[in-house]
Design a protein around this motif. Structure first.
Motif, PDB file in Angstrom:
ATOM      1  N   THR A  32      -6.700  97.570  13.504  1.00 55.11           N
ATOM      2  CA  THR A  32      -7.170  97.362  12.131  1.00 55.11           C
ATOM      3  C   THR A  32      -8.407  96.474  12.129  1.00 55.11           C
ATOM      4  OG1 THR A  32      -5.664  95.491  11.922  1.00 55.11           O
ATOM      5  CG2 THR A  32      -4.860  97.608  11.122  1.00 55.11           C
ATOM      6  N   LYS A  33      -9.060  96.391  10.972  1.00 57.29           N
ATOM      7  CA  LYS A  33     -10.308  95.630  10.854  1.00 57.29           C
ATOM      8  C   LYS A  33     -10.062  94.118  10.961  1.00 57.29           C
ATOM      9  CE  LYS A  33     -12.763  99.175   8.186  1.00 57.29           C
ATOM     10  NZ  LYS A  33     -13.552  99.473   6.956  1.00 57.29           N
ATOM     11  N   MET A  34     -11.138  93.355  10.996  1.00 55.46           N
ATOM     12  CA  MET A  34     -11.028  91.914  11.256  1.00 55.46           C
ATOM     13  C   MET A  34     -10.401  91.149  10.098  1.00 55.46           C
ATOM     14  SD  MET A  34     -11.664  89.849  13.761  1.00 55.46           S
ATOM     15  CE  MET A  34     -11.370  88.081  13.923  1.00 55.46           C
ATOM     16  N   PHE A  35     -10.635  91.603   8.861  1.00 55.04           N
ATOM     17  CA  PHE A  35     -10.157  90.804   7.725  1.00 55.04           C
ATOM     18  C   PHE A  35      -9.344  91.598   6.716  1.00 55.04           C
ATOM     19  CE2 PHE A  35     -14.205  88.882   9.198  1.00 55.04           C
ATOM     20  CZ  PHE A  35     -13.666  87.704   9.718  1.00 55.04           C
ATOM     21  N   CYS A  36      -8.949  92.829   7.089  1.00 57.70           N
ATOM     22  CA  CYS A  36      -8.101  93.629   6.201  1.00 57.70           C
ATOM     23  C   CYS A  36      -7.305  94.597   7.065  1.00 57.70           C
ATOM     24  CB  CYS A  36      -8.949  94.386   5.169  1.00 57.70           C
ATOM     25  SG  CYS A  36     -10.064  95.596   5.910  1.00 57.70           S
ATOM     26  N   GLY A  37      -6.438  95.359   6.428  1.00 61.20           N
ATOM     27  CA  GLY A  37      -5.562  96.243   7.195  1.00 61.20           C
ATOM     28  C   GLY A  37      -6.105  97.643   7.397  1.00 61.20           C
ATOM     29  N   CYS A  38      -7.373  97.887   7.050  1.00 60.74           N
ATOM     30  CA  CYS A  38      -7.931  99.237   7.197  1.00 60.74           C
ATOM     31  C   CYS A  38      -7.998  99.658   8.665  1.00 60.74           C
ATOM     32  CB  CYS A  38      -9.340  99.294   6.617  1.00 60.74           C
ATOM     33  SG  CYS A  38      -9.384  99.174   4.831  1.00 60.74           S
ATOM     34  N   SER A  39      -7.794 100.956   8.875  1.00 60.88           N
ATOM     35  CA  SER A  39      -7.823 101.501  10.239  1.00 60.88           C
ATOM     36  C   SER A  39      -9.244 101.465  10.814  1.00 60.88           C
ATOM     37  CB  SER A  39      -7.326 102.943  10.209  1.00 60.88           C
ATOM     38  OG  SER A  39      -7.630 103.576  11.435  1.00 60.88           O
ATOM     39  N   GLN A  49     -11.728 104.873   5.146  1.00 59.82           N
ATOM     40  CA  GLN A  49     -11.009 103.738   5.719  1.00 59.82           C
ATOM     41  C   GLN A  49     -11.600 102.436   5.159  1.00 59.82           C
ATOM     42  OE1 GLN A  49      -9.747 106.062   9.839  1.00 59.82           O
ATOM     43  NE2 GLN A  49     -11.466 104.687   9.905  1.00 59.82           N
ATOM     44  N   VAL A  50     -11.459 102.296   3.868  1.00 63.98           N
ATOM     45  CA  VAL A  50     -12.026 101.135   3.173  1.00 63.98           C
ATOM     46  C   VAL A  50     -11.013 100.624   2.155  1.00 63.98           C
ATOM     47  CG1 VAL A  50     -14.441 101.818   3.434  1.00 63.98           C
ATOM     48  CG2 VAL A  50     -13.124 102.659   1.488  1.00 63.98           C
ATOM     49  N   CYS A  51     -11.164  99.366   1.769  1.00 60.88           N
ATOM     50  CA  CYS A  51     -10.297  98.779   0.755  1.00 60.88           C
ATOM     51  C   CYS A  51     -11.120  97.734   0.003  1.00 60.88           C
ATOM     52  CB  CYS A  51      -9.061  98.153   1.411  1.00 60.88           C
ATOM     53  SG  CYS A  51      -9.424  96.638   2.312  1.00 60.88           S
ATOM     54  N   PRO A  52     -10.573  97.148  -1.052  1.00 56.94           N
ATOM     55  CA  PRO A  52     -11.355  96.159  -1.818  1.00 56.94           C
ATOM     56  C   PRO A  52     -11.901  95.024  -0.944  1.00 56.94           C
ATOM     57  CG  PRO A  52      -9.419  96.804  -3.067  1.00 56.94           C
ATOM     58  CD  PRO A  52      -9.286  97.458  -1.708  1.00 56.94           C
ATOM     59  N   THR A  53     -11.174  94.629   0.110  1.00 51.39           N
ATOM     60  CA  THR A  53     -11.637  93.499   0.929  1.00 51.39           C
ATOM     61  C   THR A  53     -12.878  93.871   1.737  1.00 51.39           C
ATOM     62  OG1 THR A  53      -9.399  92.608   1.070  1.00 51.39           O
ATOM     63  CG2 THR A  53     -10.972  91.850   2.724  1.00 51.39           C
ATOM     64  N   CYS A  54     -12.820  94.989   2.475  1.00 50.72           N
ATOM     65  CA  CYS A  54     -13.998  95.309   3.298  1.00 50.72           C
ATOM     66  C   CYS A  54     -15.138  95.881   2.461  1.00 50.72           C
ATOM     67  CB  CYS A  54     -13.643  96.173   4.513  1.00 50.72           C
ATOM     68  SG  CYS A  54     -12.781  97.701   4.160  1.00 50.72           S
ATOM     69  N   LEU A  55     -14.852  96.257   1.218  1.00 46.08           N
ATOM     70  CA  LEU A  55     -15.938  96.657   0.317  1.00 46.08           C
ATOM     71  C   LEU A  55     -16.466  95.453  -0.458  1.00 46.08           C
ATOM     72  CD1 LEU A  55     -14.668 100.066  -1.107  1.00 46.08           C
ATOM     73  CD2 LEU A  55     -16.493  99.661   0.572  1.00 46.08           C
TER      74      LEU A  55
END
Ligand code: ZN
Length: 502
Positions: A32-39, A49-55
């Motif tokens: 997963t990414k460094m600061f969220c659970g995205c693949s 593979q994005v979410c509010p945190t990495c966006l």
């Protein structure tokens, strides 16, 4: 495009002393990414593979990926660094579409690892110590695709597409201290350093470090100073060089370019530069920002990272055998010289040979086929050795057939040729081409009798004690058996039948 003036490499080095700095970005292989659970899986639909945190959407909060921190500590330890007892993330502020948050979460004055070194071996066996300034954690940016222009660059494009799947994937940036004293070997040192670092990262299992996939990329900083001078010259920074060969070429080109500018009384502009694979040149990018342009400040949304000493020691104890030591051990086990080991490494054959040994071949046979027949094939087809269409298991099978006496070297080469031509595995090639050492003593004996009968004069000379003449008869038998006889056995039979002592 104007042609860049270059000074000859020899003249450049006669007048100037190069100082290098290498910054390597390694994309970690976390799930997963460094600061969220995205693949972090490659090849997914853009922006799937994005979410509010990495966006970077308002109200979202990051959480640190523990495996990312663990990988960073492992890299730091393997690079002989001190590991911070306490460190923070920082915001590196800049506005660019591939960074949806308008800042990159990175580390600034508190890196997780600092003050280390990596010993690298040069082609002649000399060991050069590269001092490491720091290794810090950060996140990757998104990927932009510029559409509508001829070059794929932003200039001339009608619009750009953005894929944020990569935004937030963990990166470790490893920065060397200024590399001084390498002289005319600076480009070689740069290449050897990146090669050794790549091996180290792979051995640690924290990334596959495939440069051609952008999983590891190097910025080459270079400056020249007049020989005898202590003060550094102005540096250029060639960005995102993504192969070992290119790292060496970029350093070499910049040495020659800087020297031409300085010799003609010009000044070097501190800037980033692009490297061009086609001709090994670099061209001007943008004027380099200073750190203050990024308005770094500590990231308020993340707690500091404070790796406990127990955990760090646990990770240290669990480090795998490091590549340089492993190579040394293998070299001793195989009983080969420095330069032989170096050729194995240069050919990219080490892992292939080890895999072949793991499939049951002995080390001498595994080395012989990969470094001989297969390396030649790779050279001729301009491919990497690893891309040659034969597996270590197949090479081990060929070696086993030779060891069992079913194939001699000449036939084994034909089997390999068949496998490379796509005729199937070794056993299939043996069957289809009818390649087998003639071990049937009756058939072999008859072939020897025929050869003696057809070459009576030669046979007489051998009877008379001229053993060297036996070569002609052995050759005749080998020809009659289409190379499928064991030459040593043929020689024994020839001498036996002529009543001569070998
Ligand atoms: Zn995300």
């Amino acid at each position: 495009m104007t042609v860049t003036e270059l000074l000859s490499y020899e003249d450049a080095l006669a007048a100037y002393d190069p100082v290098m700095g290498l910054e390597v970005h390694v994309e970690l292989g976390t799930r997963t990414k460094m600061f969220c659970g995205c693949s972090t899986a490659l090849g997914a639909e853009p922006n799937s593979q994005v979410c509010p945190t990495c966006l970077g959407l308002p109200g979202s909060l990051p959480v640190v990926n523990e495996t990312g921190v663990e990988s960073a500590v492992k890299i730091g330890l393997a690079l002989n660094c001190s590991i911070a007892e306490w460190c923070r993330f920082a915001r590196k502020n800049y506005f660019y579409p591939d960074m949806p948050k308008n800042f990159q979460t990175s580390q600034y004055d508190e890196p997780i690892a600092y003050d280390g070194y990596l010993d690298v071996q040069l082609e002649d066996g000399e060991v050069f110590r590269v001092q490491i300034e720091r290794a810090h954690m950060e996140e990757d940016t998104g990927k932009s695709t510029h559409v509508g222009g001829a070059t794929g660059r932003i200039h001339g494009a009608s619009h750009s597409l953005l894929d944020y799947n990569r935004a937030g994937i963990p990166l470790i940036e490893i920065v060397t201290k200024p590399i001084e004293g390498a002289g005319d070997r600076a480009p070689e040192v740069a290449r050897a350093y990146v090669a050794e670092l790549r091996e180290l990262i792979k051995a640690l299992g924290v990334s596959e470090a495939r440069m051609e996939m952008g999983q590891m990329r190097c910025d080459v900083n270079l400056s020249l100073r007049p020989r005898g001078e202590q003060k550094f010259g102005t540096r250029s920074e060639t960005k995102n060089v993504n192969s070992l060969r290119s790292v060496e070429r970029a350093a070499r080109f910049e040495i020659q370019r800087h020297a031409a500018v300085l010799t003609s009384g010009g000044t070097i502009v501190q800037e980033t530069r692009h490297f061009h694979e086609e001709d090994g040149s670099t061209t001007s990018g943008r004027i380099k920002e200073e750190a203050e342009d990024y308005r770094y400040f500590p990231e308020p949304d993340l707690v500091p990272v404070a790796p406990s000493r127990e955990w760090v020691e646990e990770l240290r104890a669990g480090l795998p055998e490091l590549p340089r030591l492993r190579r040394k051990r293998l070299q001793e086990e195989w009983g080969i010289a420095d330069h032989e080991m170096q050729s194995v490494l240069n050919a990219g054959a080490l892992d292939l040979i080890l895999a072949t040994i793991a499939e049951g071949a002995d080390s001498a046979a595994a080395r012989k086929w990969w470094m001989g027949e297969l390396a030649r094939h790779a050279n001729e087809s301009g491919a990497e050795l690893a891309a040659v269409p034969i597996t270590p298991a197949q090479v081990a099978r060929v070696a086993a057939l030779v060891a069992a006496g079913d194939l001699n070297d000449k036939l084994a080469r034909q089997v390999i040729e068949g496998v490379l031509a796509g005729e199937g595995g070794p056993d299939e090639v043996v069957d289809r081409r009818g390649l087998k050492v003639v071990s049937d003593e009756g058939a072999l004996g008859k072939a020897v009798d025929d050869a003696i009968a057809a070459n009576a004069a030669v046979a007489d000379r051998i009877r008379g004690g001229n053993l060297a003449a036996a070569g002609a008869l052995i050759g005749a038998v080998m020809k009659a058996t289409r190379g499928q006889a064991d030459a040593k056995r043929v020689r024994e039979l020839v001498l036996e039948k002529l009543g001569v002592q070998g």
